[in-house]
Design an enzyme around this catalytic site. Structure first.
Site, PDB file in Angstrom:
ATOM      1  N   GLU A   1      -5.756  -8.408   0.161  1.00  0.00           N
ATOM      2  CA  GLU A   1      -6.439  -8.186   1.442  1.00  0.00           C
ATOM      3  C   GLU A   1      -7.892  -7.875   1.133  1.00  0.00           C
ATOM      4  OE1 GLU A   1      -4.766  -5.346   4.296  1.00  0.00           O
ATOM      5  OE2 GLU A   1      -2.738  -5.937   3.687  1.00  0.00           O
TER       6      GLU A   1
ATOM      7  N   GLU B   1       0.812  -1.233   0.000  1.00  0.00           N
ATOM      8  CA  GLU B   1       0.000   0.000   0.000  1.00  0.00           C
ATOM      9  C   GLU B   1       0.843   1.281   0.000  1.00  0.00           C
ATOM     10  OE1 GLU B   1      -3.183   0.040   2.841  1.00  0.00           O
ATOM     11  OE2 GLU B   1      -4.033  -1.817   2.081  1.00  0.00           O
TER      12      GLU B   1
HETATM   13  C1  BG6 Z   1      -4.513  -2.683   5.489  1.00  0.00           C
HETATM   14  C2  BG6 Z   1      -3.151  -2.985   6.061  1.00  0.00           C
HETATM   15  O1  BG6 Z   1      -4.472  -1.470   4.844  1.00  0.00           O
HETATM   16  O2  BG6 Z   1      -5.540  -2.593   6.397  1.00  0.00           O
HETATM   17  C3  BG6 Z   1      -3.177  -3.942   7.239  1.00  0.00           C
HETATM   18  O3  BG6 Z   1      -2.316  -3.498   5.047  1.00  0.00           O
HETATM   19  C4  BG6 Z   1      -4.292  -3.535   8.191  1.00  0.00           C
HETATM   20  O4  BG6 Z   1      -1.928  -3.944   7.853  1.00  0.00           O
HETATM   21  C5  BG6 Z   1      -5.604  -3.584   7.417  1.00  0.00           C
HETATM   22  O5  BG6 Z   1      -4.365  -4.294   9.356  1.00  0.00           O
HETATM   23  C6  BG6 Z   1      -6.826  -3.319   8.248  1.00  0.00           C
HETATM   24  O6  BG6 Z   1      -6.700  -2.090   8.920  1.00  0.00           O
HETATM   25  P1  BG6 Z   1      -7.042  -1.970  10.460  1.00  0.00           P
HETATM   26  O7  BG6 Z   1      -6.750  -0.575  10.842  1.00  0.00           O
HETATM   27  O8  BG6 Z   1      -8.479  -2.308  10.576  1.00  0.00           O
HETATM   28  O9  BG6 Z   1      -6.156  -2.963  11.148  1.00  0.00           O
END
Ligand code: BG6
Length: 480
Positions: free
Chosen positions: A374, A165
């Site tokens: 993700e 990202e």
């Molecule tokens: C993504 C990241 O953008 O979002 C992760 O790559 C992160 O590291 C995920 O955990 C979810 O975000 P959050 O703030 O809900 O943990």
């Protein structure tokens, strides 16, 4: 477009799940590991604690056995730079041992590793020395680390992601150590984008040289932007958001060019963000094999007058719906909520169709295969009678997978799908209050408890999805 017939998932589709080193490993200073910018936050943020996290460093064999029982075809994890180079410069062979063991264990269980080379956790020593990604020296320091990863792990790892990202970290500077004192945030953003793009190009070139058979690509977070209304000025605002937030960085990474609208916007404000000819040439040569992208939600953009007040993007960090403050970038766009969509407790809009839209936009623009690296639902899971009945997560994931299949039917090549996250991880701003995993970790932000691993209902559901190669998406009977 409605399909008369859907394309099936390819036979070699990589059904995966993802994590990142600092969010799962713990053992933050064991076996010679140095302090990363994430470890440094332990002292200032009460729920950000990398000390033990999910204790994966000590329990990785048990975790890989769970991956095997889930039927994972592939596992995405990141390598902590500070295990291999604690201060960014000095090699620590003990760090190499850990990742060799993890990779060997995965391969023994028939699970394909997908390695993220950088997930927000560079050495604090480099942050202190020259401001981390703000410094030119970072390109060569990163290359040294990656060269070691390629030579030590490249005989067994076939898929690499460069920087996680790179577009979002510039929006949220605190994620990666913050902006050095006296530097304006916009200047920092463009410098970091430039340095990250050059680092990305340099390690792709290195990969071609050292590991010609491997596949490598960059990773972005893409929250596709919708216009708030069909008023042309809102439509332009949505284009602005897509171009500034996603296409500017991705054009650098995949096409070796700078988006002209972004260049001109800054030129008019007296800031010259143009890269040198030789830099653009270097970027152009480093063609990736795929684009990895992380998708959680879509955004809404509306007209934002040039004279308005600027509001930088923030987070809802307590899980109380309604607490999110939408950004305002005068002259570009302002964020807004979407009345057609539900939101999770952190005000992230739930938009499965947005995943299909994102896939089509990315493929149409870059013509590169995609990996969805993700996607998932953050929620406060409850352990009741020893079980976690996370039907809301199953609902979220099955709708997104259905839309991914529609994107494949639309003609978009997608190699793999990696829900976030394999097990509960430490959320950067929400600790263990906000969970994503298929596997529950018995701990919270205040107590370590047993750290026992417990399969959630979504674990059994995903097991069926994988074993049926995506055919049995909606069979709720599978949820125990
Ligand atoms: C993504 C990241 O953008 O979002 C992760 O790559 C992160 O590291 C995920 O955990 C979810 O975000 P959050 O703030 O809900 O943990």
């Amino acid at each position: 477009m409605e399909h008369l017939e859907q394309k099936p998932f390819p036979a070699d589709f990589l059904w995966g799940a993802a994590t990142a080193a600092y969010q799962v490993e713990g053992a933050f200073d064991e076996a010679g590991k140095g302090i990363s910018v994430q470890d440094a936050k332990n002292f200032s943020n009460p729920v950000h604690n990398t000390t033990v996290a999910s204790d994966h460093y000590h329990r990785f064999r048990e975790d890989v056995a769970l991956m095997k029982s889930l039927g994972l075809k592939s596992y995405r994890f990141s390598i902590a730079w500070t295990r291999i180079y604690p201060d960014g410069v000095t090699l620590n062979p003990q760090g190499i041992i850990f990742y060799n063991q993890l990779i060997d264990e995965l391969l023994k269980q028939g699970i394909e590793p997908l390695v993220t080379l950088y997930h927000f956790d560079h050495p604090q020593a480099l942050q202190q020395a020259y401001g981390g990604w703000y410094g030119e020296q970072m390109i060569e320091d990163f290359k040294r680390f990656v060269q070691t990863c390629f030579s030590e792990f490249g005989d067994r790892v076939r898929y690499f992601m460069t920087l996680c990202e790179s577009n979002n970290v510039v929006l949220y500077p605190d994620l990666i150590g913050g902006v050095p004192e006296g530097v304006a945030v916009e200047a920092w953003r463009f410098q970091v984008s430039r340095i990250m793009a050059l680092a990305n190009a340099r390690v792709i070139a290195l990969c071609r040289e050292m590991l010609p058979q491997a596949k490598i690509g960059p990773c972005i977070g893409y929250a596709v932007a919708y216009a708030a209304t069909c008023a042309p000025q809102d439509v332009l605002a949505a284009m602005n958001e897509d171009e500034f937030r996603t296409f500017y960085p991705l054009d650098l990474l995949c096409l070796g060019r700078q988006n002209p609208t972004v260049v001109s916007f800054f030129a008019q404000r007296g800031v010259d963000i143009r890269l040198a000819e030789h830099e653009l040439a270097e970027l152009k040569i480093a063609q990736p094999d795929f684009i990895a992208f992380n998708y959680y939600q879509s955004n809404v953009a509306k007209y934002c007058p040039p004279a308005g007040q600027e509001i930088q993007p923030g987070f809802n960090s307590d899980g109380q719906k309604g607490g999110f403050k939408y950004p305002h970038f005068p002259g570009l766009y302002a964020g807004d909520s979407n009345p057609y969509l539900e939101r999770n407790d952190w005000d992230w809009e739930i938009d499965p169709a947005g995943l299909r839209i994102a896939c089509r936009k990315l493929y149409d623009r870059y013509q590169l295969p995609l990996m969805i690296t993700e996607n998932g639902l953050g929620a406060c899971d409850s352990l009741v009678g020893g079980k976690i009945n996370d039907v809301y997560r199953i609902d979220y994931l099955q709708q997104h997978i259905a839309q991914m299949q529609l994107a494949i039917s639309d003609g978009v090549p997608i190699w793999g799908y990696y829900p976030w996250s394999f097990m509960d991880v430490m959320s950067t701003s929400n600790g263990y209050h906000k969970r994503y995993g298929f596997v529950y970790i018995d701990r919270d932000d205040h107590q370590l408890k047993t750290l026992r691993r417990i399969k959630k209902a979504s674990f059994y559901w995903y097991q069926q999805v994988i074993s049926s190669n995506g055919q049995q998406l909606f069979n709720q009977e599978s949820c125990k």
